[in-house]
Motif scaffolding. Structure first.
Motif, mmCIF file in Angstrom:
data_model
loop_
_atom_site.group_PDB
_atom_site.id
_atom_site.type_symbol
_atom_site.label_atom_id
_atom_site.label_comp_id
_atom_site.label_asym_id
_atom_site.label_seq_id
_atom_site.Cartn_x
_atom_site.Cartn_y
_atom_site.Cartn_z
ATOM 1 N N ALA A 1 0.747 -1.336 -0.017
ATOM 2 C CA ALA A 1 0.108 -0.029 0.102
ATOM 3 C C ALA A 1 1.066 1.139 0.038
ATOM 4 C CB ALA A 1 -0.817 -0.033 1.345
ATOM 5 N N PHE A 2 0.449 2.367 -0.579
ATOM 6 C CA PHE A 2 0.849 3.463 -0.501
ATOM 7 C C PHE A 2 0.046 4.570 -0.074
ATOM 8 C CE2 PHE A 2 3.055 0.709 -3.744
ATOM 9 C CZ PHE A 2 4.347 0.739 -3.434
ATOM 10 N N LEU A 3 0.736 5.465 0.644
ATOM 11 C CA LEU A 3 -0.254 6.694 0.873
ATOM 12 C C LEU A 3 -0.305 7.739 -0.258
ATOM 13 C CD1 LEU A 3 1.267 7.730 4.500
ATOM 14 C CD2 LEU A 3 -0.827 6.606 3.812
ATOM 15 N N SER A 4 -1.366 8.404 -0.527
ATOM 16 C CA SER A 4 -1.654 9.344 -1.587
ATOM 17 C C SER A 4 -0.341 10.267 -1.836
ATOM 18 C CB SER A 4 -2.857 10.228 -1.497
ATOM 19 O OG SER A 4 -3.894 9.179 -1.631
ATOM 20 N N ARG A 5 0.034 10.706 -0.538
ATOM 21 C CA ARG A 5 0.948 11.880 -0.455
ATOM 22 C C ARG A 5 2.415 11.168 -0.960
ATOM 23 N NH1 ARG A 5 3.902 10.585 4.075
ATOM 24 N NH2 ARG A 5 2.700 9.930 5.924
ATOM 25 N N GLU A 6 2.705 9.889 -0.589
ATOM 26 C CA GLU A 6 3.700 9.075 -1.433
ATOM 27 C C GLU A 6 3.833 9.250 -2.949
ATOM 28 O OE1 GLU A 6 5.416 5.791 1.266
ATOM 29 O OE2 GLU A 6 3.341 5.588 1.003
ATOM 30 N N VAL A 7 2.555 8.902 -3.376
ATOM 31 C CA VAL A 7 2.665 8.863 -5.085
ATOM 32 C C VAL A 7 2.529 10.240 -5.365
ATOM 33 C CG1 VAL A 7 0.913 8.385 -6.721
ATOM 34 C CG2 VAL A 7 1.012 6.946 -4.880
ATOM 35 N N GLU A 8 1.821 11.234 -4.864
ATOM 36 C CA GLU A 8 2.213 12.718 -5.269
ATOM 37 C C GLU A 8 3.616 13.039 -5.189
ATOM 38 O OE1 GLU A 8 -0.474 14.789 -2.761
ATOM 39 O OE2 GLU A 8 -2.238 13.844 -3.527
ATOM 40 N N ASP A 9 4.284 12.695 -4.289
ATOM 41 C CA ASP A 9 5.820 13.322 -4.154
ATOM 42 C C ASP A 9 6.708 12.451 -4.692
ATOM 43 O OD1 ASP A 9 6.455 11.304 -2.167
ATOM 44 O OD2 ASP A 9 6.308 12.817 -0.512
ATOM 45 N N GLY A 10 6.500 11.176 -5.098
ATOM 46 C CA GLY A 10 7.343 10.222 -5.865
ATOM 47 C C GLY A 10 8.113 9.358 -5.106
ATOM 48 N N SER A 11 7.994 9.675 -3.647
ATOM 49 C CA SER A 11 8.659 8.679 -2.920
ATOM 50 C C SER A 11 8.501 7.445 -2.688
ATOM 51 C CB SER A 11 8.740 9.576 -1.392
ATOM 52 O OG SER A 11 7.402 9.387 -1.062
ATOM 53 N N TYR A 12 7.399 6.817 -3.579
ATOM 54 C CA TYR A 12 6.880 5.430 -3.614
ATOM 55 C C TYR A 12 7.695 4.776 -4.434
ATOM 56 C CZ TYR A 12 4.127 5.860 -7.888
ATOM 57 O OH TYR A 12 3.988 6.136 -9.096
ATOM 58 N N GLY A 13 8.296 5.141 -5.299
ATOM 59 C CA GLY A 13 9.107 4.456 -6.481
ATOM 60 C C GLY A 13 9.958 3.303 -6.266
ATOM 61 N N SER A 14 10.796 3.383 -5.167
ATOM 62 C CA SER A 14 11.530 2.296 -4.859
ATOM 63 C C SER A 14 11.006 1.194 -4.190
ATOM 64 C CB SER A 14 13.027 2.615 -3.987
ATOM 65 O OG SER A 14 12.250 3.128 -2.708
ATOM 66 N N ARG A 15 9.752 1.546 -3.459
ATOM 67 C CA ARG A 15 9.080 0.303 -3.007
ATOM 68 C C ARG A 15 8.081 -0.335 -4.114
ATOM 69 N NH1 ARG A 15 5.892 3.118 1.164
ATOM 70 N NH2 ARG A 15 4.545 1.240 0.979
ATOM 71 N N LEU A 16 7.739 0.535 -4.875
ATOM 72 C CA LEU A 16 7.181 0.076 -6.075
ATOM 73 C C LEU A 16 7.547 -1.058 -6.929
ATOM 74 C CD1 LEU A 16 4.148 0.100 -7.443
ATOM 75 C CD2 LEU A 16 4.950 1.968 -8.807
ATOM 76 N N ARG A 17 8.885 -0.639 -7.061
ATOM 77 C CA ARG A 17 9.849 -1.320 -8.052
ATOM 78 C C ARG A 17 10.155 -2.619 -7.308
ATOM 79 N NH1 ARG A 17 12.935 -0.377 -12.112
ATOM 80 N NH2 ARG A 17 13.092 1.833 -11.840
ATOM 81 N N ALA A 18 10.404 -2.719 -6.136
ATOM 82 C CA ALA A 18 10.858 -3.897 -5.240
ATOM 83 C C ALA A 18 9.387 -4.874 -5.355
ATOM 84 C CB ALA A 18 10.952 -3.530 -3.876
#
Length: 172
Positions: A130-147
């Motif tokens: 799961a990702f918080l909306s703010r993580e998606v907005e600021d792009g900080s979710y990228g490495s976790r999404l790749r993993a």
């Protein structure tokens, strides 16, 4: 048979962004769920969640049964699975191979959505995150999404999967 299909439903565009990014990173096919009668407002979303309704949907994309796995990407509404994704899972449950789940949320509720998908399928998803909306907005979710994408690939290939710890107690 294809490898992995990413199927998303998005009300605000956040889940669509996650799905598009994941599919792009991994080279996977995509499908999209839309509401048959869009534009009925936020109140309808609240009622769909509270009452666990299955609103009418349209699905545009390749047949899920042609893939080894399907990644479902959907928002969380009031700590529950978004209604249109609930409809998709219920309608396609017999045609869905291994399922992984990605939730996009403002705060909490992802475990509830994963559990509901498991109940609808009659089996547990192979992986979830799961990702918080703010993580998606600021792009900080990228490495976790790749993993997460790499873990799904390994699960589909039948190799040992190292499941990354992706949910903190604050966001779960």
């Amino acid at each position: 048979m294809g490898k992995v299909l990413v199927v998303s439903y998005s009300y605000t565009g956040t889940s669509r962004q996650v799905a598009t990014t994941l599919a792009g990173l991994q080279g996977w096919a995509t499908g999209e769920i839309s509401e048959e009668r869009p534009g009925r407002g936020d109140g309808r979303c609240v009622l769909d969640s509270l009452l666990r309704r299955q609103p009418p949907i349209r699905y545009e994309g390749p047949p899920p049964e042609q893939f080894a796995a399907v990644v479902l990407v959907a928002p969380i509404w009031l700590y529950r699975l978004a209604g249109p994704m609930r409809t998709f899972v219920a309608r396609y449950r017999e045609r869905l191979p291994a399922v992984a789940v990605v939730s996009a949320m403002g705060g909490r509720g992802a475990p509830n959505a994963v559990a509901e998908i498991g109940r609808l399928l009659g089996r547990s998803p192979i992986l979830s995150t799961a990702f918080l909306s703010r993580e998606v907005e600021d792009g900080s979710y990228g490495s976790r999404l790749r993993a997460f994408g790499e873990a799904v690939d390994k699960a589909v290939e039948g190799t040992e999967v190292l499941r990354p710890s992706t949910l903190s107690p604050k966001t779960a």
